[in-house]
Design a protein around this motif. Structure first.
Motif, PDB file in Angstrom:
ATOM      1  N   ARG A 155      23.486  16.630  72.278  1.00 45.71           N
ATOM      2  CA  ARG A 155      22.578  15.900  71.412  1.00 45.71           C
ATOM      3  C   ARG A 155      23.312  15.306  70.208  1.00 45.71           C
ATOM      4  N   PHE A 194      15.493  11.438  74.743  1.00 44.03           N
ATOM      5  CA  PHE A 194      16.090  11.629  73.422  1.00 44.03           C
ATOM      6  C   PHE A 194      15.112  11.347  72.287  1.00 44.03           C
ATOM      7  N   ILE A 195      14.380  10.255  72.384  1.00 40.67           N
ATOM      8  CA  ILE A 195      13.639   9.773  71.212  1.00 40.67           C
ATOM      9  C   ILE A 195      12.535  10.724  70.765  1.00 40.67           C
ATOM     10  N   ASP A 196      11.910  11.425  71.722  1.00 41.18           N
ATOM     11  CA  ASP A 196      10.806  12.307  71.341  1.00 41.18           C
ATOM     12  C   ASP A 196      10.979  13.728  71.858  1.00 41.18           C
ATOM     13  N   ALA A 197      12.173  14.045  72.380  1.00 40.27           N
ATOM     14  CA  ALA A 197      12.516  15.397  72.828  1.00 40.27           C
ATOM     15  C   ALA A 197      11.563  15.906  73.913  1.00 40.27           C
ATOM     16  N   VAL A 214      24.779  11.631  70.017  1.00 37.01           N
ATOM     17  CA  VAL A 214      23.897  10.463  70.082  1.00 37.01           C
ATOM     18  C   VAL A 214      23.190  10.222  68.754  1.00 37.01           C
ATOM     19  N   GLU A 215      23.329   9.009  68.236  1.00 41.22           N
ATOM     20  CA  GLU A 215      22.416   8.494  67.221  1.00 41.22           C
ATOM     21  C   GLU A 215      21.999   7.114  67.718  1.00 41.22           C
TER      22      GLU A 215
END
Lengths: 669, 669
Positions: free
Chosen positions: A579, A480-483, A582-583
């Motif tokens: 996607r 998630f953090i950097d795809a 999610v935060e």
């Protein structure tokens, strides 16, 4: 107990009684990090004798299994000494094949890329045959690891010389100030009845006359088929038999018009015998040449010279020509299939691994792989035990798990060697097909024990489900953090920690109470996992892992922000996931901290079978369902469970379930 | 013509007038292969002065473009000297992004893997905005290189520090005995009117007072925005303008709760200005911070200190916190968009490349990439020219091709920089979408010339056809000899040779006459390509390529068994093609020799678009059809043609067509 090593004649025979002959390649550059036996350095001045080297673990033998063990222990921060009888690393000959699972393991160590660049990849296997009346011709060409039979990320054998594998580990140790002490012959050990460093091991210096002693808590013998450490373990015998068949093996650069030189090829001549051809790096070819008939006909072993073997290979390959441009290594061996009757002492302080514990035929390229995986299995268990975090039950699983694999290997090897010698292409192809998962390494499966807790029936509806004691199938996800697209089973570096993967569809919404409950328990002292985490963190503060320069690019700290014992991983998956659900800053605290191990299950198009991770691992998730898998430090599935919803109640049940699993082998105080 | 360098005030301004401040990381380890200026070594003894260094090519400047050029020339066997004014490689700051095409180029050089291991991969781009009344929030998150827009093998930006890229080339040169001479300031050159080594270049030694001269046939100035080589070329001016906008740039390890730190992120505050955030290796972040308003408000340039810029960044990022853990580098720059009016002398013996020939904004991560591709374009052309194999027309294509790209870049950059400064997320996203092929590097397209011969209409029905002057789209195939899956556009190492790919469905049957005709012509003297091959082979015998230790694993000789000028590649594709249609020993001689470049077009399932190579490159092939593409040494498509059948007559036509293409720029005598 005080004990010196047994010097009685060996009860086992060797796997490979090889004699290196020509050695005109594979430069033997000096290894700056190889320490010669210090007592051999005579400077002529009187001096105070240095105290004996002192370690948590003394590894005897710096082949692939010993170096795999030492490299991991050093990374974990365990004080490790490595002593080897040879003056340098393997320069020529010996093992040469890395199986798919071994490549995966090296990826988990962030070491695979260097050998992937240099090695030769074998994707298929060809069968050739000639009879008295029929010219040599191809009987079949098969994909070595058919995707419909076995699901592999790297579906090939990587051929690299054993010395390159050893160098890989030595370079890694060098980055972390680990060294091999050379020219030391293991003689025996005795118990010192001391609080720490409870054992004293003695070695004879090969240079000079002296002895070198080591104080240590654990000894692991990775000292090969003739293992002296094995002989030093009470009641430990190598059980099995030798066949009377003798094989020659040649590493050479050859010139030939044989068309399948760059596949794995089995060539069987009814008249002249069999050759197994394996392509190698640096334009080399390895050939295994059967010499069985010679021994039957009574040709003395010492007449089976290199020239004799070369001539025989040429006869088998006819009518194709075979010219020898350069021979790098020649050896002979007799197949011996043996497994040690035990892999450790009763006190669980002296172990054996690799060829010291099992020997078999080299032709399915299993030896170096299985040996390294012995060490891979043992390293993290020793780490947790030495740190006082584990119960005795953890170390007990080593023999239980790896002795089973050794026995599985012997069973397979027996059939395989027979099919090979019979020259029956169909039988050999069938043997391959049956055993292809095992040969690849991903079929090495452990029986239920404290680490591998069988799931309830119906835990997964996937055709390739998560099975405790087995490896998870490869799966793709997006970090998630950097795809970044990642291989989920590899994305978290191996740092000696367990990985708890939670699959949930709505982590900031309906699944949040579950995550909240699980996170709170793990951050507090109310659960065994929370207490174990705290104990681990205290231990890693006192005795930290050894990081090397390459780690400045890997950033290991991203994967253990909460606990040195667990990486908490969240996979946003299942019906309704996406996607937009999610935060990071809306996740509960433990998960917010674990931001480098949050994934989206949206990369099925990158998977060889086009399956999402949830489909592969769980057979899909129902709406709202939450699933959890404990993955062991060595990448094996430990236990699995699923809950119908993401409620707090389900989360509290999950906490108790996790505690139940981990208290089987962790201390938690 | 005798000429000393112009010392008149610069007509160009610099791209980056940066001032490195803190530099507490990125260890500047000494490079054993950097030679200090030899005349600076004063040993106090009288000695005979050494003759001036003599080379085919003198490269001025050891940044990414100079090193890319020198590394390739050295590989090709060209005698190359490299002189740089700096005492060591770039330690901190400057460029940091490798675009997908650059990764591909490094793969063609077998160098990509080392940086892929260490770099950070950026797959997406986020847009954030705040106004006087609206809190900062995410306006969009996009895939940086959307697969439906651009077909890339590596669809990400790889962030690695420029010094790591330089080290990569220096290590490669080191393997091949190439060295950088340091502390040398270029002063000028003159023509010597000699048969060989026609130029003499003079440098001032930065250590000591002396001068160093070099004799050389060619000079290439890769000496940056302030290039002295550019100033030494008659009538060469840097044409364009500087903007008055000033930016600060910081490389730092930061602590923040901003959630998109590991994507590329554009943050625009209407109150405080813009920040561009780019994640970097070693847990670093690069931030570009706009200072435009300050200059408008008349804040003097020298008050735009590091502290000022850091404070401004914090304001733009509010309400997220921004703490500076460690600052590695700080710089300021003013955007200057200029292209040199010419890239070489009339005599085509002095060239410029990289920042010496074009400057622009750094924010789309184009500079290092475009600069290296200038060198990539020039290197093989110099090689063939120096070997006497090429006509003058070949070297003329350098300026024609690369000056077009520089102008394309400036046009794009102008719009991009404006959209960026305006803070309009939508306009910026739109600008990206329009230009994403160009930004990735695969959109750098050359106009028709002797190398790029437009195809007849209808040459391909593919939506991504082969276009002369463009790169071929990525495609997957299986290498026949070892069944390895490969990327067809990368499978043949870049050795300075052309690649002639023949697509045919039945190479041992109905397509064989075509292959036979083409092969005979190429092995004989009756065709230009045959004669050019023979001349190239004679040249490479006299002046062989420089192979390094890593090549013992690559085996370059497998790809040029017939000719140092051509690799003949066969792709078995189209209706009726299959593995059973191929036996290597039934191919015509030239193709049998070329056994390492025979492929099966059966790996569509590995392609991102699930298309076969024939579908991608040709829009499919009809039954029996044969298609040929000439691929230039730098990987660009040169010319394409197709024939309805594999007959001898078609093959003879293909020979004439090939001769027609190659005689545009090869000598053939």
């Amino acid at each position: 107990m005080t004990r010196s090593s047994s010097r009685s004649p060996s009860t086992s025979s060797s796997l490979q009684s090889t004699s290196a002959t020509t050695s005109d390649a594979a430069s033997s550059r000096p290894n700056s990090h190889d320490l010669l036996d210090p007592s051999a350095a005579a400077n002529g001045l009187p001096r105070t004798p240095a105290p004996p080297p002192s370690s948590d673990v003394l590894v005897v033998g710096a082949g692939p299994s010993g170096l795999m063990l030492a490299a991991n222990l050093i990374r974990f921060g365990i004080k490790t000494e490595i002593a080897d009888s040879r003056p340098e690393r393997t320069v020529t000959g010996r093992a040469d094949g890395l199986q798919p699972k071994t490549i995966e393991t090296l990826k988990q160590m962030r070491l695979a890329e260097k050998v992937l660049l240099k090695g030769v990849r074998v994707y298929d296997i060809c069968f050739w045959k000639s009879t008295a009346t029929e010219r040599l011709r191809r009987k079949g060409r098969e994909i070595h690891y058919p995707p419909e039979v076995v699901d592999l990320l790297d579906p090939f054998i990587l051929l690299v010389h054993q010395g390159m594998v050893e160098q890989l580990f030595m370079d890694d140790m060098d980055e972390r100030k680990g060294h091999v002490r050379r020219n030391l012959n293991f003689e025996g050990w005795k118990s010192l009845q001391m609080k720490n460093r409870a054992l004293e091991a003695t070695f004879k210096n090969k240079q000079g006359d002296g002895k070198t002693t080591f104080r240590t808590d654990y000894i692991v013998g990775c000292d090969g088929a003739h293992s002296m450490v094995r002989k030093s373990i009470p009641d430990c015998r190598a059980v099995g038999a030798s066949s009377d068949s003798i094989w020659g093996v040649i590493d050479a650069e050859i010139d030939t018009d044989f068309p399948d030189l760059w596949s794995k090829a089995v060539v069987h001549s009814e008249q002249a015998g069999s050759v197994l051809i394996i392509p190698r790096e640096r334009n080399m070819t390895r050939m295994y040449i059967e010499l069985k008939s010679e021994t039957r006909e009574g040709v003395p072993k010492n007449e089976l010279t290199k020239d004799f073997v070369m001539k025989r290979a040429g006869e088998i390959m006819q009518p194709y020509y075979l010219r020898w441009r350069r021979i790098e290594w020649f050896g002979r061996y007799q197949i011996s299939q043996r497994v040690a009757s035990r892999f450790s002492t009763d006190d669980l302080n002296v172990f054996i691994a690799g060829d010291a514990s099992h020997t078999h035929s080299p032709k399915a390229a299993q030896g170096m792989n299985t040996s390294m995986h012995d060490a891979w299995n043992l390293a993290w268990k020793l780490n947790l035990s030495i740190r006082g975090l584990a119960k005795r039950s953890l170390l007990e699983t080593y023999e239980a798990e790896r002795r089973k694999i050794a026995k599985d290997l012997i069973s397979f090897d027996y059939e395989h060697a027979n099919a090979f010698s019979a020259g029956d292409a169909k039988a050999l192809a069938q043997n391959f097909k049956t055993n292809v998962r095992f040969i690849s390494g991903v079929g090495a499966e452990y029986a239920p024990n404290v680490l591998n807790v069988p799931a309830n029936a119906g835990a997964s509806t996937s055709p390739w489900p998560l099975v405790p004691g087995c490896l998870p199938p490869p799966a793709k996800a997006t970090r998630f953090i950097d795809a970044n697209p990642v291989d989920l089973q590899l994305a978290i570096p191996m740092l000696g920690q367990f990985r708890i993967f939670v699959f949930a569809s709505d982590p900031c919404g309906s699944s949040r109470p579950f995550l909240e409950a699980l996170g709170s328990a793990h951050l507090g002292q109310g659960s065994l996992v929370g207490r174990a985490s705290a104990a681990a963190n205290a231990s890693y503060t006192l005795q930290p892992p050894a990081f090397g320069e390459s780690d400045t690019f890997i950033r290991p700290e991203r994967y253990t922000p909460v606990s040195g014992l667990f990486t908490y991983a969240l996979v946003v998956a299942g019906l309704g996931a996406g996607r937009d659900r999610v935060e990071l800053d809306r996740l509960p605290p433990l998960w917010r901290e674990s931001r480098w191990s949050v994934y989206l299950d949206d990369a099925a198009e990158l998977d060889a079978r086009r399956m999402s991770c949830a489909e592969k691992w769980w057979g899909g998730l129902a709406r709202g369902e939450v699933a959890v898998v404990n993955v062991r430090p060595d990448g094996y599935v430990g236990s699995v469970a699923r809950w119908a919803d993401g409620s707090r109640l389900s989360g509290e049940r999950a906490v108790r379930w996790l505690d139940g699993y981990y208290e089987g082998f962790l201390k938690g105080d």
